[in-house]
Scaffold this motif. Structure first.
Motif, PDB file in Angstrom:
ATOM      1  N   TYR A 152       0.642  -1.325   0.026  1.00  9.43           N
ATOM      2  CA  TYR A 152       0.006   0.008   0.081  1.00  9.43           C
ATOM      3  C   TYR A 152       1.163   1.162  -0.030  1.00  9.43           C
ATOM      4  N   LEU A 153       2.085   1.167   0.913  1.00  6.13           N
ATOM      5  CA  LEU A 153       2.862   2.422   0.557  1.00  6.13           C
ATOM      6  C   LEU A 153       3.363   2.829  -0.495  1.00  6.13           C
ATOM      7  N   TYR A 207       1.136   4.304   6.851  1.00  5.53           N
ATOM      8  CA  TYR A 207      -0.087   4.165   5.658  1.00  5.53           C
ATOM      9  C   TYR A 207      -0.676   5.567   5.776  1.00  5.53           C
TER      10      TYR A 207
END
Length: 225
Positions: A152-153, A207
């Motif tokens: 995700y990051l 995040y």
């Protein structure tokens, strides 16, 4: 009847509230992801973790069964059916995540191979190690949660476009994982699993913090929901 729906012998009411709450928040994530597919023609879940997710959900929906009760069996199946549409989105728009041109041109093949590969690996891991110990997918689930948290990051930072991502999804995913982590700390004592829970929490917090910081910048490109 209640004993069939919810296993209150092996799991406390607090544990059920935490786990069910986490599952519901992930349903919200999937709904917002589907909304993004329809409105932005982009899937804001990393494609590699998407392959792993659909494989995990298929296995825990139809091959292995949690001992937490029928409510969760059908909860996993709800995840699976929602994720089928997300996978459809990957087949249409997944190439947009891939910055290496030769791989982007063959994104559908990469996706298909990824789903099959994860399915085979997860089947044997769950059968031999996860299901006999956790009975509900905790170990395999958190291995994938760490993968997803890292990807995700990298996906968010590499795309450099806030408008492609849902801020609501970011928070729901983080809070959903946190509730499941509270469930794990209440129910399990294995520090390998609990360390994965803690690491996932740190990745989710990072995040949320990075997204919030980017969102606060005057040059933020597009409003997110």
């Amino acid at each position: 009847m209640l004993a069939v729906i919810l296993n209150l012998k092996d799991y406390t009411p607090f544990e059920h509230v935490c786990f069910a709450g986490g599952c519901l928040l992930w349903v919200v994530v999937y709904v917002f992801t589907i909304r993004g597919i329809r409105t932005r023609q982009f899937v804001d879940i990393p494609i590699i973790s998407g392959c792993a997710n659909i494989a995990w959900e298929f296995l825990w929906s139809w091959v292995f069964h949690t001992d937490m009760g029928e409510l969760y069996v059908w909860g996993y199946r709800a995840w699976f059916f929602l994720d089928c549409y997300i996978v459809y989105g990957f087949f249409r728009y997944g190439y947009k995540q891939i910055l290496i041109a030769p791989l982007a041109r063959h994104a559908r093949l990469v996706l298909a191979c990824g789903i099959v590969g994860w399915g085979v690996m997860l089947y044997f891991y769950i059968k031999l190690y996860d299901a006999p110990i956790s009975h509900m997918g905790a170990y395999s689930g958190y291995i994938l949660s760490i993968l997803m948290g890292m990807l995700y990051l990298t996906l968010f930072l590499s795309m450099n476009n806030l408008g492609l991502f849902s801020y609501t999804s970011v928070w729901c995913a983080g809070l959903g994982n946190l509730l499941v982590t509270l469930f794990c700390f209440s129910h399990f004592t294995d520090w390998f699993l609990l360390s994965m829970c803690a690491f996932t929490t740190l990745l989710n917090a990072a995040y949320i913090a990075i997204f919030t910081l980017q969102r606060s910048q005057p040059a933020a490109q597009l409003a997110t929901v």
